[in-house]
Design a protein around this motif. Structure first.
Motif, PDB file in Angstrom:
ATOM      1  N   UNK A 171      56.896 -11.929  50.510  1.00 18.51           N
ATOM      2  CA  UNK A 171      55.670 -12.135  50.580  1.00 18.51           C
ATOM      3  C   UNK A 171      54.737 -11.092  49.725  1.00 18.51           C
ATOM      4  N   UNK A 172      53.232 -11.336  49.870  1.00 22.47           N
ATOM      5  CA  UNK A 172      52.681 -10.303  49.071  1.00 22.47           C
ATOM      6  C   UNK A 172      52.503  -9.045  49.931  1.00 22.47           C
ATOM      7  N   UNK A 173      52.278  -7.886  49.184  1.00 24.64           N
ATOM      8  CA  UNK A 173      52.055  -6.753  49.620  1.00 24.64           C
ATOM      9  C   UNK A 173      50.677  -6.745  50.474  1.00 24.64           C
ATOM     10  N   UNK A 174      50.571  -6.068  51.501  1.00 21.10           N
ATOM     11  CA  UNK A 174      48.994  -5.905  52.051  1.00 21.10           C
ATOM     12  C   UNK A 174      48.711  -4.598  52.220  1.00 21.10           C
ATOM     13  N   UNK A 175      47.722  -4.002  52.201  1.00 29.05           N
ATOM     14  CA  UNK A 175      47.086  -2.709  52.088  1.00 29.05           C
ATOM     15  C   UNK A 175      46.597  -2.318  53.525  1.00 29.05           C
ATOM     16  N   UNK A 176      47.152  -1.310  54.150  1.00 29.68           N
ATOM     17  CA  UNK A 176      46.422  -1.010  55.499  1.00 29.68           C
ATOM     18  C   UNK A 176      45.901   0.485  55.559  1.00 29.68           C
TER      19      UNK A 176
ATOM     20  N   UNK B  60      50.686   0.127  51.253  1.00 33.56           N
ATOM     21  CA  UNK B  60      51.002  -1.183  50.742  1.00 33.56           C
ATOM     22  C   UNK B  60      52.351  -1.523  51.634  1.00 33.56           C
ATOM     23  N   UNK B  61      52.216  -2.615  52.349  1.00 33.53           N
ATOM     24  CA  UNK B  61      53.411  -2.892  53.173  1.00 33.53           C
ATOM     25  C   UNK B  61      53.691  -4.389  52.922  1.00 33.53           C
ATOM     26  N   UNK B  62      55.019  -4.585  52.958  1.00 31.21           N
ATOM     27  CA  UNK B  62      55.596  -5.986  52.950  1.00 31.21           C
ATOM     28  C   UNK B  62      56.081  -6.365  54.030  1.00 31.21           C
ATOM     29  N   UNK B  63      55.694  -7.306  54.824  1.00 26.56           N
ATOM     30  CA  UNK B  63      56.046  -7.653  56.301  1.00 26.56           C
ATOM     31  C   UNK B  63      57.262  -8.531  56.282  1.00 26.56           C
ATOM     32  N   UNK B  64      57.466  -9.422  55.320  1.00 36.45           N
ATOM     33  CA  UNK B  64      58.699 -10.158  55.214  1.00 36.45           C
ATOM     34  C   UNK B  64      59.003 -10.348  53.739  1.00 36.45           C
ATOM     35  N   UNK B  65      60.364 -10.545  53.548  1.00 40.77           N
ATOM     36  CA  UNK B  65      60.971 -10.547  52.091  1.00 40.77           C
ATOM     37  C   UNK B  65      60.133 -11.745  51.501  1.00 40.77           C
TER      38      UNK B  65
ATOM     39  N   UNK C 280      59.528   5.725  58.951  1.00 39.04           N
ATOM     40  CA  UNK C 280      58.384   5.202  58.396  1.00 39.04           C
ATOM     41  C   UNK C 280      57.199   6.100  58.373  1.00 39.04           C
ATOM     42  N   UNK C 281      57.546   7.334  57.876  1.00 35.07           N
ATOM     43  CA  UNK C 281      56.796   8.534  57.810  1.00 35.07           C
ATOM     44  C   UNK C 281      56.468   9.115  56.373  1.00 35.07           C
ATOM     45  N   UNK C 282      55.155   9.423  56.059  1.00 38.73           N
ATOM     46  CA  UNK C 282      54.857   9.891  54.980  1.00 38.73           C
ATOM     47  C   UNK C 282      53.913  11.376  55.101  1.00 38.73           C
ATOM     48  N   UNK C 283      54.453  12.433  54.732  1.00 31.98           N
ATOM     49  CA  UNK C 283      53.649  13.564  55.104  1.00 31.98           C
ATOM     50  C   UNK C 283      52.913  14.141  54.124  1.00 31.98           C
ATOM     51  N   UNK C 284      52.127  14.723  54.250  1.00 33.48           N
ATOM     52  CA  UNK C 284      51.137  15.718  53.316  1.00 33.48           C
ATOM     53  C   UNK C 284      51.094  17.151  53.791  1.00 33.48           C
ATOM     54  N   UNK C 285      52.009  18.093  52.940  1.00 31.81           N
ATOM     55  CA  UNK C 285      52.033  19.557  53.213  1.00 31.81           C
ATOM     56  C   UNK C 285      50.819  19.885  52.281  1.00 31.81           C
ATOM     57  N   UNK C 286      49.930  20.915  52.892  1.00 26.91           N
ATOM     58  CA  UNK C 286      48.668  21.501  52.428  1.00 26.91           C
ATOM     59  C   UNK C 286      48.931  22.725  52.549  1.00 26.91           C
ATOM     60  N   UNK C 287      48.967  23.775  51.597  1.00 22.97           N
ATOM     61  CA  UNK C 287      48.989  25.177  51.270  1.00 22.97           C
ATOM     62  C   UNK C 287      47.944  25.513  50.770  1.00 22.97           C
TER      63      UNK C 287
ATOM     64  N   UNK D 272      59.294  -3.819  54.323  1.00 22.19           N
ATOM     65  CA  UNK D 272      59.227  -2.660  53.476  1.00 22.19           C
ATOM     66  C   UNK D 272      57.939  -1.828  53.055  1.00 22.19           C
ATOM     67  N   UNK D 273      57.636  -0.384  53.070  1.00 20.55           N
ATOM     68  CA  UNK D 273      56.595   0.261  52.662  1.00 20.55           C
ATOM     69  C   UNK D 273      56.691   0.649  51.248  1.00 20.55           C
ATOM     70  N   UNK D 274      55.651   0.150  50.513  1.00 17.39           N
ATOM     71  CA  UNK D 274      55.765   0.649  49.076  1.00 17.39           C
ATOM     72  C   UNK D 274      54.824   1.801  48.751  1.00 17.39           C
ATOM     73  N   UNK D 275      53.789   1.754  47.955  1.00 10.80           N
ATOM     74  CA  UNK D 275      52.914   3.137  47.743  1.00 10.80           C
ATOM     75  C   UNK D 275      52.213   3.371  48.862  1.00 10.80           C
ATOM     76  N   UNK D 276      52.154   4.491  49.031  1.00 13.31           N
ATOM     77  CA  UNK D 276      51.339   5.240  50.026  1.00 13.31           C
ATOM     78  C   UNK D 276      50.644   6.424  49.552  1.00 13.31           C
TER      79      UNK D 276
END
Length: 121
Positions: free
Chosen positions: A105-110, A98-103, A76-83, A30-34
């Motif tokens: 487990x702790x979140x890790x930041x990439x 912030x990504x959780x690789x397996x249920x 699995x994409x997060x976009x930023x529209x800039x006007x 799961x992907x959490x906050x981006x």
């Protein structure tokens, strides 16, 4: 392993628009906050927009009304529209996820390697 890659940067004239994309790939449950961050020359990296896993978005004051962050979890994409870009929007834009690789487990930041945005006439 998790990879984060940004794309969509380039040279753009003031007042123009562009769309940045952040692709998160690899071993992901799961992907959490981006967040999208901007680092101008000789300045610190600053958060400009962030989106939670539920889709709630927040923006830095100077970009409110001009930047829009969105996510498509199926891609699995997060976009930023800039006007209405301004010269002060120039910098390297980084995506941080912030990504959780397996249920359970702790979140890790990439971080991604960044994409350059230059606003100039």
């Amino acid at each position: 392993q998790v990879q984060v890659v940004e794309s969509g940067g380039g040279l753009i004239q003031p007042g123009g628009s562009l769309r940045l994309s952040c692709l998160v790939s690899g071993n992901i449950f799961k992907i959490y906050t981006v967040g999208w961050y901007c680092q101008a020359p000789e300045k610190e990296r600053e958060l400009v927009a962030v989106i939670t896993s539920s889709g709630a978005a927040r923006y830095e004051d100077t970009v409110k009304g001009r930047f829009t962050i969105s996510r498509d979890d199926s891609k699995k994409t997060v976009s930023l529209q800039i006007n209405s870009v301004r010269p002060e929007d120039s910098g390297v834009y980084y995506c941080g996820a912030y990504v959780q690789q397996t249920p359970g487990t702790d979140l890790e930041h990439y971080w991604g390697p960044g994409t350059q945005v230059t606003v100039s006439s």
